[in-house]
Design a protein around this motif. Structure first.
Motif, PDB file in Angstrom:
ATOM      1  N   LEU A 219      40.975  34.312  38.643  1.00 59.36           N
ATOM      2  CA  LEU A 219      40.856  32.995  38.605  1.00 59.36           C
ATOM      3  C   LEU A 219      40.511  32.645  40.211  1.00 59.36           C
ATOM      4  O   LEU A 219      41.436  33.425  41.022  1.00 59.36           O
TER       5      LEU A 219
ATOM      6  N   HIS B 176      41.271  29.867  43.253  1.00 61.48           N
ATOM      7  CA  HIS B 176      41.744  28.522  43.385  1.00 61.48           C
ATOM      8  C   HIS B 176      41.407  28.232  44.741  1.00 61.48           C
ATOM      9  O   HIS B 176      41.631  28.970  45.731  1.00 61.48           O
TER      10      HIS B 176
ATOM     11  N   TRP C 287      48.824  27.883  34.361  1.00 62.14           N
ATOM     12  CA  TRP C 287      47.987  28.618  33.968  1.00 62.14           C
ATOM     13  C   TRP C 287      48.730  29.912  33.756  1.00 62.14           C
ATOM     14  O   TRP C 287      48.684  30.965  33.273  1.00 62.14           O
TER      15      TRP C 287
ATOM     16  N   ASP D  72      46.814  37.173  34.631  1.00 60.66           N
ATOM     17  CA  ASP D  72      45.611  37.151  35.250  1.00 60.66           C
ATOM     18  C   ASP D  72      45.837  37.278  36.772  1.00 60.66           C
ATOM     19  O   ASP D  72      46.769  36.760  37.506  1.00 60.66           O
TER      20      ASP D  72
ATOM     21  N   ILE E 126      44.999  35.853  40.432  1.00 60.06           N
ATOM     22  CA  ILE E 126      44.546  34.617  41.026  1.00 60.06           C
ATOM     23  C   ILE E 126      44.578  34.842  42.636  1.00 60.06           C
ATOM     24  O   ILE E 126      45.344  35.180  43.429  1.00 60.06           O
TER      25      ILE E 126
ATOM     26  N   ALA F 224      35.280  36.313  40.450  1.00 64.02           N
ATOM     27  CA  ALA F 224      35.999  35.312  39.634  1.00 64.02           C
ATOM     28  C   ALA F 224      35.360  34.783  38.178  1.00 64.02           C
ATOM     29  O   ALA F 224      34.194  34.553  38.012  1.00 64.02           O
TER      30      ALA F 224
ATOM     31  N   LEU G 264      36.847  32.122  36.482  1.00 67.40           N
ATOM     32  CA  LEU G 264      37.265  30.847  36.640  1.00 67.40           C
ATOM     33  C   LEU G 264      37.328  30.201  37.891  1.00 67.40           C
ATOM     34  O   LEU G 264      38.224  31.047  38.637  1.00 67.40           O
TER      35      LEU G 264
ATOM     36  N   VAL H 273      38.713  27.207  39.957  1.00 68.38           N
ATOM     37  CA  VAL H 273      39.575  25.678  40.097  1.00 68.38           C
ATOM     38  C   VAL H 273      39.347  25.207  41.545  1.00 68.38           C
ATOM     39  O   VAL H 273      40.086  25.866  42.468  1.00 68.38           O
TER      40      VAL H 273
ATOM     41  N   LYS I 178      30.819  32.471  33.940  1.00 64.89           N
ATOM     42  CA  LYS I 178      31.962  31.617  34.620  1.00 64.89           C
ATOM     43  C   LYS I 178      32.080  30.420  34.198  1.00 64.89           C
ATOM     44  O   LYS I 178      30.968  29.658  33.587  1.00 64.89           O
TER      45      LYS I 178
ATOM     46  N   SER J  92      42.481  28.307  28.294  1.00 66.28           N
ATOM     47  CA  SER J  92      43.082  29.306  28.029  1.00 66.28           C
ATOM     48  C   SER J  92      43.289  29.724  26.418  1.00 66.28           C
ATOM     49  O   SER J  92      43.072  30.964  26.213  1.00 66.28           O
TER      50      SER J  92
END
Length: 233
Positions: A3, A5, A35, A42, A44, A93, A95, A97, A145, A220
């Motif tokens: 992920l 961010h 999350w 995961d 991040i 990545a 995801l 955010v 993605k 999720s």
């Protein structure tokens, strides 16, 4: 999964906690915290382009990026080093955010600098004149993605169908850019009424936080289902 961010607000801190804190940082921090609870294993990665923006594209960058890798001079690799790092991070990545406030109807310039660094010929989009009238293609289209945009706006009515939706070039511009490179699964939540304050802002914050929670549960859960299907196939 990985992920990424990204916070883009020029305001440090979180609204409701820090004086003059950012609503988008508040929403993105909530997303990440929930999350981690749902998927503690995961990875991040974090970028704060609001406080530490990438370098803006200039003539040397353009010259280097549009020179074939095999023909680049040593200085070109140096000019593209930051962009290469940011592209590698994006490519890794699953995801993305993004805390994304509206600045004058569009994205913060700090985030635009990041976008200009990751939209790279040969890295995130392809180009070949031999293809004729449509020489471009997205290079991340088959990567699976997803993206979440968590916004904040001073006025209200910017969502599709709203009274001033035609003035919102924030989420729509990001959707356009990421669709161009192949990321089309995009989800949104946003706070409005920042300039109004009071109960209108408080209600909008509550609604946005509930939407953030639903997005975490939805995404999720989708990932868990996809993993189960992959294992059983």
């Amino acid at each position: 999964m990985n992920l990424l961010h990204i916070d883009t607000s020029g305001r440090p801190g979180l609204s409701g906690i820090d004086p003059h804190g950012s609503h988008t940082r508040r929403l993105s921090a909530r997303f990440i915290a929930r999350w981690r609870q749902a998927r503690p294993n995961d990875r991040i990665d974090y970028l704060d382009v609001g406080q530490h923006p990438p370098a803006h594209v200039d003539g040397r960058w353009i010259h280097a990026a549009f020179t074939a890798p095999a023909e680049r001079e040593p200085w070109m690799a140096e000019v593209l080093a930051e962009s290469d790092r940011l592209v590698d991070q994006l490519v890794a990545a699953d995801l993305i955010v993004v805390g994304l406030p509206m600045y004058n109807f569009s994205v913060p310039s700090q985030f635009k600098a990041w976008i200009d660094n990751i939209v790279r010929v040969g890295r995130t989009f392809g180009f070949d004149r031999a293809r004729g009238a449509v020489p471009y293609w997205p290079m991340l289209a088959d990567a699976g993605k997803r993206m979440v945009l968590l916004g904040a706006r001073g006025d209200h009515g910017y969502d599709p169908g709203g009274r001033i939706a035609h003035l919102n070039h924030t989420e729509s511009s990001v959707r356009s850019v990421f669709g161009y490179i192949g990321v089309t699964d995009v989800h949104e939540a946003a706070v409005e009424f920042d300039e109004f304050g009071g109960e209108q802002l408080a209600q909008s914050l509550r609604e946005a936080e509930r939407k953030v929670d639903r997005l975490v549960d939805q995404l999720s859960g989708t990932l868990a289902n996809e993993r189960a299907e992959a294992i059983s196939s």
